[in-house]
Design a protein around this motif. Sequence first.
Motif, PDB file in Angstrom:
ATOM      1  N   UNK A 103      14.579  10.246   4.931  1.00  0.00           N
ATOM      2  CA  UNK A 103      13.267  10.847   5.133  1.00  0.00           C
ATOM      3  C   UNK A 103      13.385  11.749   6.352  1.00  0.00           C
ATOM      4  N   UNK A 104      12.926  12.987   6.201  1.00  0.00           N
ATOM      5  CA  UNK A 104      13.051  13.959   7.284  1.00  0.00           C
ATOM      6  C   UNK A 104      11.683  14.496   7.677  1.00  0.00           C
ATOM      7  N   UNK A 105      11.506  14.680   8.995  1.00  0.00           N
ATOM      8  CA  UNK A 105      10.328  15.379   9.500  1.00  0.00           C
ATOM      9  C   UNK A 105       9.109  14.518   9.672  1.00  0.00           C
ATOM     10  N   UNK A 106       8.136  15.091  10.395  1.00  0.00           N
ATOM     11  CA  UNK A 106       6.870  14.422  10.654  1.00  0.00           C
ATOM     12  C   UNK A 106       6.121  14.206   9.342  1.00  0.00           C
ATOM     13  N   UNK A 107       5.594  13.027   9.142  1.00  0.00           N
ATOM     14  CA  UNK A 107       4.890  12.620   7.916  1.00  0.00           C
ATOM     15  C   UNK A 107       5.754  12.757   6.666  1.00  0.00           C
ATOM     16  N   UNK A 108       7.090  12.717   6.842  1.00  0.00           N
ATOM     17  CA  UNK A 108       7.962  12.645   5.665  1.00  0.00           C
ATOM     18  C   UNK A 108       7.772  11.287   5.018  1.00  0.00           C
ATOM     19  N   UNK A 109       7.906  11.223   3.720  1.00  0.00           N
ATOM     20  CA  UNK A 109       7.689   9.938   3.062  1.00  0.00           C
ATOM     21  C   UNK A 109       8.576   9.781   1.846  1.00  0.00           C
ATOM     22  N   UNK A 110       8.687   8.559   1.379  1.00  0.00           N
ATOM     23  CA  UNK A 110       9.437   8.228   0.168  1.00  0.00           C
ATOM     24  C   UNK A 110       8.682   7.136  -0.568  1.00  0.00           C
ATOM     25  N   UNK A 170       7.006   0.541  -3.170  1.00  0.00           N
ATOM     26  CA  UNK A 170       7.240   0.587  -1.729  1.00  0.00           C
ATOM     27  C   UNK A 170       7.085   2.045  -1.296  1.00  0.00           C
ATOM     28  N   UNK A 171       6.188   2.278  -0.329  1.00  0.00           N
ATOM     29  CA  UNK A 171       5.910   3.622   0.174  1.00  0.00           C
ATOM     30  C   UNK A 171       6.254   3.629   1.660  1.00  0.00           C
ATOM     31  N   UNK A 172       7.174   4.508   2.048  1.00  0.00           N
ATOM     32  CA  UNK A 172       7.617   4.589   3.438  1.00  0.00           C
ATOM     33  C   UNK A 172       7.158   5.928   4.012  1.00  0.00           C
ATOM     34  N   UNK A 173       6.474   5.880   5.165  1.00  0.00           N
ATOM     35  CA  UNK A 173       6.001   7.095   5.843  1.00  0.00           C
ATOM     36  C   UNK A 173       6.604   7.112   7.239  1.00  0.00           C
ATOM     37  N   UNK A 174       7.274   8.209   7.577  1.00  0.00           N
ATOM     38  CA  UNK A 174       7.852   8.363   8.903  1.00  0.00           C
ATOM     39  C   UNK A 174       6.865   9.058   9.813  1.00  0.00           C
ATOM     40  N   UNK A 175       6.700   8.548  11.021  1.00  0.00           N
ATOM     41  CA  UNK A 175       5.795   9.137  12.015  1.00  0.00           C
ATOM     42  C   UNK A 175       6.633   9.572  13.213  1.00  0.00           C
TER      43      UNK A 175
END
Length: 190
Positions: A103-110, A170-175
């Motif tokens: 996952x790349x970048x702000x608010x990137x998600x999978x 499963x939802x992953x959000x990068x902050x």
Amino acid sequence: MAKRNVQHIGDDQLVYGLPKHMVGSPSQKNAKRENSPGSRDSPDKPDTQVFWTVHPKDKACDACKAMEGIKFAEEPERPHPNCKCEIRRHEHTPGKRRLGGFIKGYDGNAVEQFFGLGLVRVTIRHVTGALGSGVHVYSNLDGVRQGHTLGKEVVFTFGALTDTPILWNIHIVQKGADNTLVKYEIEYEQ
């Protein structure tokens, strides 16, 4: 010398309501099932699970068609004496499966969707970028977990009480900052 009365049972005659060739002694059937490789009682494959499925012929009756697509824990009885539908034995060995990605970048998600048993482990590893990035991991069955990848790695565990495979989302959000890259790995049993 006394003469014995022996009744011949022809191939077209029924025994216990079934064609002669389909009848065996119950003790023979159980002995074969208990000692067969891959059965639950077999010492060489203790984790193997056995299930049975019915595969009706094209012109099968409604009772046989109703059994199609069902997994049976034991070999099912045929619904009528002249049933020609196929009953198949299957072996399933539960094992760990893994999904993963970046996952790349702000608010990137999978988002990952899969069928698994009651325990799911999600590992997030920091790869590059700002060290203080946070992650939020959502599960359709066990709520939300959140954490920071300050220690380079964070692990989330989700659980549901079940012994049969269920659908997990499963939802992953990068902050984190725009230049942040994290790697995720989902481990589950199927």
